[in-house]
Write an enzyme that holds these catalytic residues in place. Structure first.
Site, PDB file in Angstrom:
ATOM      1  N   ASP A 301      11.831   4.962  -4.165  1.00 47.53           N
ATOM      2  CA  ASP A 301      10.572   5.248  -3.585  1.00 47.53           C
ATOM      3  C   ASP A 301      10.774   6.675  -3.331  1.00 47.53           C
ATOM      4  OD1 ASP A 301       8.392   3.246  -1.448  1.00 47.53           O
ATOM      5  OD2 ASP A 301       8.262   5.364  -2.287  1.00 47.53           O
ATOM      6  N   GLU A 497       0.593   3.474   5.112  1.00 44.55           N
ATOM      7  CA  GLU A 497       2.059   3.131   5.315  1.00 44.55           C
ATOM      8  C   GLU A 497       2.311   3.219   6.816  1.00 44.55           C
ATOM      9  OE1 GLU A 497       3.384   6.073   1.704  1.00 44.55           O
ATOM     10  OE2 GLU A 497       4.924   5.110   2.711  1.00 44.55           O
TER      11      GLU A 497
HETATM   12  C1  GLC Z   1       5.212   6.117  -0.963  1.00 41.09           C
HETATM   13  C2  GLC Z   1       5.059   4.554  -0.742  1.00 41.09           C
HETATM   14  C3  GLC Z   1       5.076   4.067  -2.456  1.00 41.09           C
HETATM   15  C4  GLC Z   1       4.575   4.916  -3.457  1.00 41.09           C
HETATM   16  C5  GLC Z   1       5.313   6.318  -3.137  1.00 41.09           C
HETATM   17  C6  GLC Z   1       4.706   7.501  -4.145  1.00 41.09           C
HETATM   18  O1  GLC Z   1       5.939   6.428   0.074  1.00 41.09           O
HETATM   19  O2  GLC Z   1       5.880   3.786  -0.402  1.00 41.09           O
HETATM   20  O3  GLC Z   1       4.040   2.839  -2.461  1.00 41.09           O
HETATM   21  O4  GLC Z   1       4.268   4.614  -4.499  1.00 41.09           O
HETATM   22  O5  GLC Z   1       5.578   6.934  -2.010  1.00 41.09           O
HETATM   23  O6  GLC Z   1       3.490   8.050  -3.546  1.00 41.09           O
END
Ligand code: GLC
Length: 607
Positions: A301, A497
């Site tokens: 991530d 988030e």
């Molecule tokens: C974020 C998320 C993830 C996403 C990534 C890129 O923090 O947790 O779901 O795909 O970053 O944006």
């Protein structure tokens, strides 16, 4: 003819020099450039030509704002991403395609001409881009219990992406949300694994019958594993479960995704019994890649490796721990140069074996060959006409209607008659941003006319007879007893988030409650339409409401809500999550013995 021979010769020469790989005299283009060979043979040949620098670049994913095209060429970068809301200026489909093509040309200028993949979070349509069709968030799709519809949504999303060149979607989230206080509950299809498993059809929609189709994009099952099961719904928190329960509740959707051939899997920020997932070799390598047989590649991530030791930034040890755990590509938005340096050092000192580097490259390159990027690397702008098309908006409108869950309908106040005199109120009634939620144009989403669409009020006006009275007042002022019904469209302000984690209760905003009371005080039947990413704590107020519809986060096609309110579509949605009687019950799920306000699977119809 001559220019073509010269070009082929130059290509063959290019494939031999300038990057430290083996120098061989070859008659024609290198085998890896031959689409008639098997993907396996092409990967073998290309891998054999790659230097360590080539291989480390393939495993590195910067964010678009922090890397230049020239650096993509020089560092052999394998992928670039847009984080939530990171868009070219102007934010139009054409400039997305221009941005993609510019970066792709830079990647192809490298000695081995390895194309890059460009990744975005198209989690409910191509949602970073103004003008894209915005579909209901996953929690609403879970309420439809309609996997065929969800597959169509995947295909429509892929088509709108393909015109802009973007070929990798960090979706679907196959998380199983077990505590509604979690800020990402709306990204889940529901609280039981069967729903996410059922809806992995979206992967078929995104990737097509096979990768390499005209609008195929690589799908990503995320976030592996257990992101929706943390203590208290704490985003990026700790999942404290015995392995048996972790496997029973959170693993099945990934098994289904792997069976459908999902191209990538993204690792969760969360921990399992205190160990960060980003360093969990057992679950990533032994279980996901070994036991489940996942043949795609694993991506971290965003700055996910930074959190392994719980301290800001990343160290060489964290780089080694993540790669050795089985992560193949690292989403390292800004510090990507340091990541490459650290990984190179860890390979040279033997802490990261070359076999692991080769395995990661093999997985990444296999997907690039399967996507057809070596043959068709540039955006196919013929698909741009699908962006926000009438057909896609009609599909989204149908999904909105199917996702509506009718929770209360005293005296059959619904459906409304087309000629009813209707009063509409509420912060979420006439607001595309409110009805779309997070991950819409910006990372967090926001209120306002952020992108073209139909608000719920617009939909009501279209559903009612032309000469019917439909009055709108955001706070309900001006209501009087002459109205046949009042509709209060209220709910949550957009979030994404951890910004959406709610530990202080799940009640309605006071402003919303005041609006509803103002409507009720004149004695008009009140229909509450809840625009939220999860169940809210409404038990105390519910007796004062005549009807309640859970609209979830419908996206740009608010007409679908009006379709149900006026009976142009029957409510068929069923709760994908248990609806608490009070916030203090969380987590509350099917079969846990607690007494909810509305049980999982509940939903009324008009007949
Ligand atoms: C974020 C998320 C993830 C996403 C990534 C890129 O923090 O947790 O779901 O795909 O970053 O944006």
């Amino acid at each position: 003819m001559r220019s073509r021979l010269l070009a082929l010769g130059a290509l063959a020469a290019l494939a031999l020099v300038g990057h430290g790989g083996p120098v061989r005299a070859e008659p024609g283009p290198a085998p890896y450039l031959d689409p008639h060979l098997s993907v396996q043979d092409r990967v073998d040949d290309l891998l054999d030509r790659m230097s360590l620098a080539d291989k480390l670049g393939q495993m590195t994913q910067p964010e678009r704002r922090y890397v230049t095209p020239d650096e993509v060429t020089r560092y052999r970068i394998g992928s670039v991403l847009s984080s939530g809301g990171s868009a070219p200026e102007p934010n139009t489909p054409e400039s997305w395609a221009d941005m993609y093509d510019g970066l792709q040309r830079a990647a192809l200028a490298g000695p081995l001409r390895v194309p890059l993949m460009y990744g975005v979070d198209a989690v409910h349509g191509h949602n970073n881009m103004v003008g894209a069709t915005i579909f209901p968030h996953n929690i609403g799709l879970g309420a439809t219990r309609d996997p065929a519809l969800v597959r169509k949504i995947g295909a429509a999303t892929a088509a709108e992406m393909a015109g802009t060149g973007v070929d990798w979607d960090f979706a679907p989230c196959v998380c199983v949300a077990r505590d509604d206080r979690w800020g990402r509950t709306y990204e889940s299809f529901g609280e039981v694994p069967e729903l996410a498993t059922m809806m992995t059809t979206v992967i078929d929609g995104l990737q097509g019958d096979e990768l390499g189709g005209p609008t195929s994009v690589l799908a990503t099952a995320k976030h592996y594993v257990g992101d929706g099961g943390t203590e208290g719904g704490d985003d990026r928190g700790d999942v404290r479960l015995p392995e048996k329960e972790l496997r029973a509740v959170h693993l099945p959707p990934f098994q289904a995704a792997v069976k459908r051939g999902v191209g990538s899997v993204m690792i969760s920020y969360s921990s399992w019994n205190g160990l960060k997932m980003h360093q969990n070799k057992y679950l990533i390598t032994d279980v996901l890649k070994g036991e489940l047989g996942f043949g795609g590649f694993v991506v971290s991530d965003y700055n996910g490796i930074d959190e392994i030791d719980g301290k800001p930034g990343f160290t060489k040890d964290e780089v080694a721990a993540a790669i050795n755990a089985g992560i193949d590509m690292v989403m390292v938005p800004t510090e990507w140069r340091r990541f490459i340096d650290y990984l190179r050092d860890e390979v040279k000192n033997g802490d990261v074996p070359m076999e692991r580097i080769d395995d990661a490259n093999r997985r990444i390159l296999t997907k690039k060959f399967e996507l057809g990027l070596f043959e068709e690397p540039m955006a196919d702008r013929s698909h741009l006409k699908t962006v926000g098309s009438a057909a896609h908006r009609a599909l989204a409108r149908r999904a909105v209607a199917e996702s509506q869950v009718l929770l209360k309908n005293d005296d059959d106040v619904l459906p409304l008659d087309d000629d009813d005199k209707v009063f509409v109120a509420g912060r979420s009634a006439d607001d595309i941003g409110m009805q779309s939620g997070g991950w819409t144009i910006t990372w967090q989403g926001k209120p306002g006319p952020i992108t073209p669409g139909t608000t719920i009020l617009d939909g009501i006006r279209k559903a009612a007879d032309a000469d019917a009275t439909v009055t709108y007042s955001k706070d309900g002022s001006g209501i009087d007893p002459s109205y046949d019904a009042a509709i209060a469209v209220v709910g949550e302000t957009p979030y994404a988030e951890y910004h959406g984690d709610r530990t202080d209760g799940l009640g309605l905003d006071d402003a919303d409650r005041k609006t509803i009371d103002r409507l009720r005080d004149v004695g008009v039947p009140v229909v509450v339409v809840l625009v939220s990413g999860r169940p809210l704590d409404v038990a105390e107020d519910l007796p004062k409401w005549d009807a309640l519809v859970a609209a979830w986060l419908p996206g740009t096609e608010g007409q679908g809500v009006a379709d149900v309110l006026y009976g142009d579509a029957d409510p068929r949605g069923k709760l994908p999550v248990t609806w608490m009687r009070s916030g203090g019950q969380e987590p509350i799920n099917r079969g846990d013995g607690k007494k909810p306000l509305f049980p999982f699977g509940y939903g009324l119809t008009y007949d």
